[in-house]
Write a protein that holds these residues in place. Structure first.
Motif, PDB file in Angstrom:
ATOM      1  N   VAL A 125       0.854  -1.185   0.000  1.00  0.00           N
ATOM      2  CA  VAL A 125       0.000   0.000   0.000  1.00  0.00           C
ATOM      3  C   VAL A 125       0.889   1.235   0.000  1.00  0.00           C
ATOM      4  CG1 VAL A 125      -1.720   1.325   1.262  1.00  0.00           C
ATOM      5  CG2 VAL A 125      -1.868  -1.144   1.220  1.00  0.00           C
ATOM      6  N   LEU A 126       0.716   2.048  -1.027  1.00  0.00           N
ATOM      7  CA  LEU A 126       1.479   3.301  -1.124  1.00  0.00           C
ATOM      8  C   LEU A 126       0.638   4.398  -0.484  1.00  0.00           C
ATOM      9  CD1 LEU A 126       2.955   3.884  -4.688  1.00  0.00           C
ATOM     10  CD2 LEU A 126       4.194   3.616  -2.527  1.00  0.00           C
ATOM     11  N   THR A 127       1.163   5.052   0.531  1.00  0.00           N
ATOM     12  CA  THR A 127       0.385   6.097   1.187  1.00  0.00           C
ATOM     13  C   THR A 127       0.856   7.476   0.730  1.00  0.00           C
ATOM     14  OG1 THR A 127       1.894   6.201   3.080  1.00  0.00           O
ATOM     15  CG2 THR A 127       0.055   4.652   3.236  1.00  0.00           C
ATOM     16  N   ALA A 128      -0.075   8.422   0.707  1.00  0.00           N
ATOM     17  CA  ALA A 128       0.264   9.804   0.347  1.00  0.00           C
ATOM     18  C   ALA A 128      -0.893  10.681   0.806  1.00  0.00           C
ATOM     19  CB  ALA A 128       0.438   9.929  -1.159  1.00  0.00           C
ATOM     20  N   ASP A 129      -0.606  11.857   1.333  1.00  0.00           N
ATOM     21  CA  ASP A 129      -1.727  12.650   1.820  1.00  0.00           C
ATOM     22  C   ASP A 129      -2.447  13.370   0.677  1.00  0.00           C
ATOM     23  OD1 ASP A 129       0.442  15.083   3.272  1.00  0.00           O
ATOM     24  OD2 ASP A 129      -0.832  15.381   1.503  1.00  0.00           O
ATOM     25  N   THR A 130      -3.694  13.728   0.986  1.00  0.00           N
ATOM     26  CA  THR A 130      -4.587  14.222  -0.050  1.00  0.00           C
ATOM     27  C   THR A 130      -4.059  15.452  -0.773  1.00  0.00           C
ATOM     28  OG1 THR A 130      -6.402  13.367   1.249  1.00  0.00           O
ATOM     29  CG2 THR A 130      -6.981  14.916  -0.479  1.00  0.00           C
ATOM     30  N   ASP A 131      -3.548  16.421  -0.027  1.00  0.00           N
ATOM     31  CA  ASP A 131      -3.058  17.642  -0.687  1.00  0.00           C
ATOM     32  C   ASP A 131      -1.958  17.323  -1.685  1.00  0.00           C
ATOM     33  OD1 ASP A 131      -4.822  19.139   0.706  1.00  0.00           O
ATOM     34  OD2 ASP A 131      -3.385  19.834   2.223  1.00  0.00           O
ATOM     35  N   GLU A 132      -1.064  16.424  -1.278  1.00  0.00           N
ATOM     36  CA  GLU A 132       0.045  16.068  -2.150  1.00  0.00           C
ATOM     37  C   GLU A 132      -0.463  15.379  -3.421  1.00  0.00           C
ATOM     38  OE1 GLU A 132       3.344  16.531  -2.117  1.00  0.00           O
ATOM     39  OE2 GLU A 132       3.915  15.062  -3.673  1.00  0.00           O
ATOM     40  N   VAL A 133      -1.378  14.422  -3.273  1.00  0.00           N
ATOM     41  CA  VAL A 133      -1.822  13.714  -4.473  1.00  0.00           C
ATOM     42  C   VAL A 133      -2.616  14.635  -5.401  1.00  0.00           C
ATOM     43  CG1 VAL A 133      -1.716  11.406  -3.447  1.00  0.00           C
ATOM     44  CG2 VAL A 133      -3.885  12.603  -3.467  1.00  0.00           C
ATOM     45  N   VAL A 134      -3.384  15.557  -4.839  1.00  0.00           N
ATOM     46  CA  VAL A 134      -4.128  16.495  -5.698  1.00  0.00           C
ATOM     47  C   VAL A 134      -3.138  17.345  -6.496  1.00  0.00           C
ATOM     48  CG1 VAL A 134      -5.673  18.488  -5.721  1.00  0.00           C
ATOM     49  CG2 VAL A 134      -6.221  16.541  -4.276  1.00  0.00           C
ATOM     50  N   GLN A 135      -2.102  17.829  -5.828  1.00  0.00           N
ATOM     51  CA  GLN A 135      -1.083  18.621  -6.529  1.00  0.00           C
ATOM     52  C   GLN A 135      -0.440  17.822  -7.657  1.00  0.00           C
ATOM     53  OE1 GLN A 135      -0.890  21.810  -6.376  1.00  0.00           O
ATOM     54  NE2 GLN A 135      -2.468  21.550  -4.812  1.00  0.00           N
ATOM     55  N   ARG A 136      -0.085  16.567  -7.364  1.00  0.00           N
ATOM     56  CA  ARG A 136       0.555  15.727  -8.384  1.00  0.00           C
ATOM     57  C   ARG A 136      -0.375  15.509  -9.575  1.00  0.00           C
ATOM     58  NH1 ARG A 136       3.069  10.459  -5.354  1.00  0.00           N
ATOM     59  NH2 ARG A 136       4.587  11.482  -4.012  1.00  0.00           N
ATOM     60  N   LEU A 137      -1.652  15.253  -9.289  1.00  0.00           N
ATOM     61  CA  LEU A 137      -2.586  14.948 -10.379  1.00  0.00           C
ATOM     62  C   LEU A 137      -2.858  16.185 -11.232  1.00  0.00           C
ATOM     63  CD1 LEU A 137      -4.994  12.598  -8.415  1.00  0.00           C
ATOM     64  CD2 LEU A 137      -3.462  11.928 -10.262  1.00  0.00           C
ATOM     65  N   LEU A 138      -2.907  17.352 -10.581  1.00  0.00           N
ATOM     66  CA  LEU A 138      -3.125  18.580 -11.361  1.00  0.00           C
ATOM     67  C   LEU A 138      -1.924  18.855 -12.255  1.00  0.00           C
ATOM     68  CD1 LEU A 138      -4.920  20.817  -8.702  1.00  0.00           C
ATOM     69  CD2 LEU A 138      -5.916  19.812 -10.774  1.00  0.00           C
ATOM     70  N   LYS A 139      -0.745  18.543 -11.740  1.00  0.00           N
ATOM     71  CA  LYS A 139       0.470  18.720 -12.533  1.00  0.00           C
ATOM     72  C   LYS A 139       0.440  17.760 -13.730  1.00  0.00           C
ATOM     73  CE  LYS A 139       5.491  18.790 -11.902  1.00  0.00           C
ATOM     74  NZ  LYS A 139       6.100  17.440 -11.895  1.00  0.00           N
ATOM     75  N   ARG A 140       0.064  16.499 -13.463  1.00  0.00           N
ATOM     76  CA  ARG A 140      -0.015  15.519 -14.545  1.00  0.00           C
ATOM     77  C   ARG A 140      -1.044  15.948 -15.590  1.00  0.00           C
ATOM     78  NH1 ARG A 140      -1.364   9.418 -12.981  1.00  0.00           N
ATOM     79  NH2 ARG A 140      -3.515  10.120 -12.948  1.00  0.00           N
ATOM     80  N   SER A 141      -2.123  16.540 -15.103  1.00  0.00           N
ATOM     81  CA  SER A 141      -3.154  17.007 -16.015  1.00  0.00           C
ATOM     82  C   SER A 141      -2.606  18.049 -16.976  1.00  0.00           C
ATOM     83  CB  SER A 141      -4.305  17.551 -15.173  1.00  0.00           C
ATOM     84  OG  SER A 141      -4.920  18.611 -15.798  1.00  0.00           O
ATOM     85  N   ALA A 142      -1.796  18.970 -16.424  1.00  0.00           N
ATOM     86  CA  ALA A 142      -1.201  20.007 -17.271  1.00  0.00           C
ATOM     87  C   ALA A 142      -0.230  19.396 -18.275  1.00  0.00           C
ATOM     88  CB  ALA A 142      -0.488  21.033 -16.397  1.00  0.00           C
ATOM     89  N   GLU A 143       0.475  18.327 -17.847  1.00  0.00           N
ATOM     90  CA  GLU A 143       1.496  17.735 -18.717  1.00  0.00           C
ATOM     91  C   GLU A 143       0.929  16.746 -19.737  1.00  0.00           C
ATOM     92  OE1 GLU A 143       4.942  17.906 -15.257  1.00  0.00           O
ATOM     93  OE2 GLU A 143       4.092  15.994 -15.851  1.00  0.00           O
ATOM     94  N   GLN A 144      -0.020  15.916 -19.278  1.00  0.00           N
ATOM     95  CA  GLN A 144      -0.461  14.799 -20.125  1.00  0.00           C
ATOM     96  C   GLN A 144      -1.885  14.923 -20.617  1.00  0.00           C
ATOM     97  OE1 GLN A 144       0.159  11.159 -17.959  1.00  0.00           O
ATOM     98  NE2 GLN A 144       2.302  11.608 -17.527  1.00  0.00           N
TER      99      GLN A 144
END
Ligand code: ADP
Length: 201
Positions: A125-144
């Motif tokens: 199980v890979l854990t990550a807090d919500t704020d961090e994952v939202v930031q990562r996904l928004l970044k991925r959205s801009a890139e991909q």
């Protein structure tokens, strides 16, 4: 050849599951673990996206759920995984990324693997807090430009994960299979943590 850290058991098979919220880095780590252990990574998300791209019947059905941030129905997902796990390349081990995600999928996977024939070695199980994952996904959205990486759909995917998939963590903990790994930090660091945790099982 010497066995690396956390190498497969004596019959050479290693069967792993990778669970974590959207944006925790499952896909990235799955590719690395696949290479480290020489086992195929099977990602239901990737298979669905391929089907969407190719416009298959499954892809057409899956797309509406994915774009809304919902899970594809168990009936479709289970059939796909059953078929994939019947192929010869996974006979000597695999890493499932993003499956199972519901309790019903856990039952289905148990049935596919059979009680004794081919049980699981570990559930990471890979854990990550919500704020961090939202930031990562928004970044991925801009890139991909992935169609399910918009702000609103990201929130829905996180809610669905909390409701439907987080309960699986208890199930696998009770089976003594759980390995929880902090998904924050550099990609290499996280891979190192997973490999170390698997080696010290
Ligand atoms: P993430 O976990 O980052 O949201 P994935 O690529 O693993 O990304 O999955 C993308 C989408 O594919 C999910 O939101 C869901 O709609 C669908 N999907 C993938 N795996 C499953 C599954 N096991 N059961 C149901 N739907 C799934």
């Amino acid at each position: 050849m010497t066995d690396g850290p956390g190498a497969a058991d004596s019959n050479g098979s290693l069967r792993l599951l990778l669970i974590g919220p959207p944006g925790a880095g499952k896909g990235t780590q799955a590719a690395r673990l696949s290479e480290a252990y020489g086992i195929p990574a099977v990602s239901t998300g990737d298979i669905f996206r391929e089907n969407v791209k190719e416009g298959t019947e499954l892809g057409v059905k899956a797309k509406e759920y994915m774009d809304a941030g919902h899970y594809v129905p168990d009936s479709l997902t289970n059939e796909l995984v059953r078929d994939r796990l019947s192929q010869p390349d996974v006979a000597d081990g695999f890493l499932l990324d993003g499956y199972p995600r519901t309790l019903q999928q856990v039952e289905e996977l148990d049935d596919i693997l059979g009680v004794n024939a081919a049980s699981l070695d570990a559930v990471v199980v890979l854990t990550a807090d919500t704020d961090e994952v939202v930031q990562r996904l928004l970044k991925r959205s801009a890139e991909q430009g992935r169609s399910d990486d918009t702000d609103e759909v990201i929130r829905r995917r996180l809610d669905v994960y909390a409701e439907q998939t987080a309960p699986l963590i208890d199930v696998y903990a009770q089976r003594g299979l759980l390995i929880e790994v902090d998904g924050l930090g550099a990609i290499d660091e996280v891979t190192g943590r997973i490999i170390a945790a698997l080696a010290s099982r």
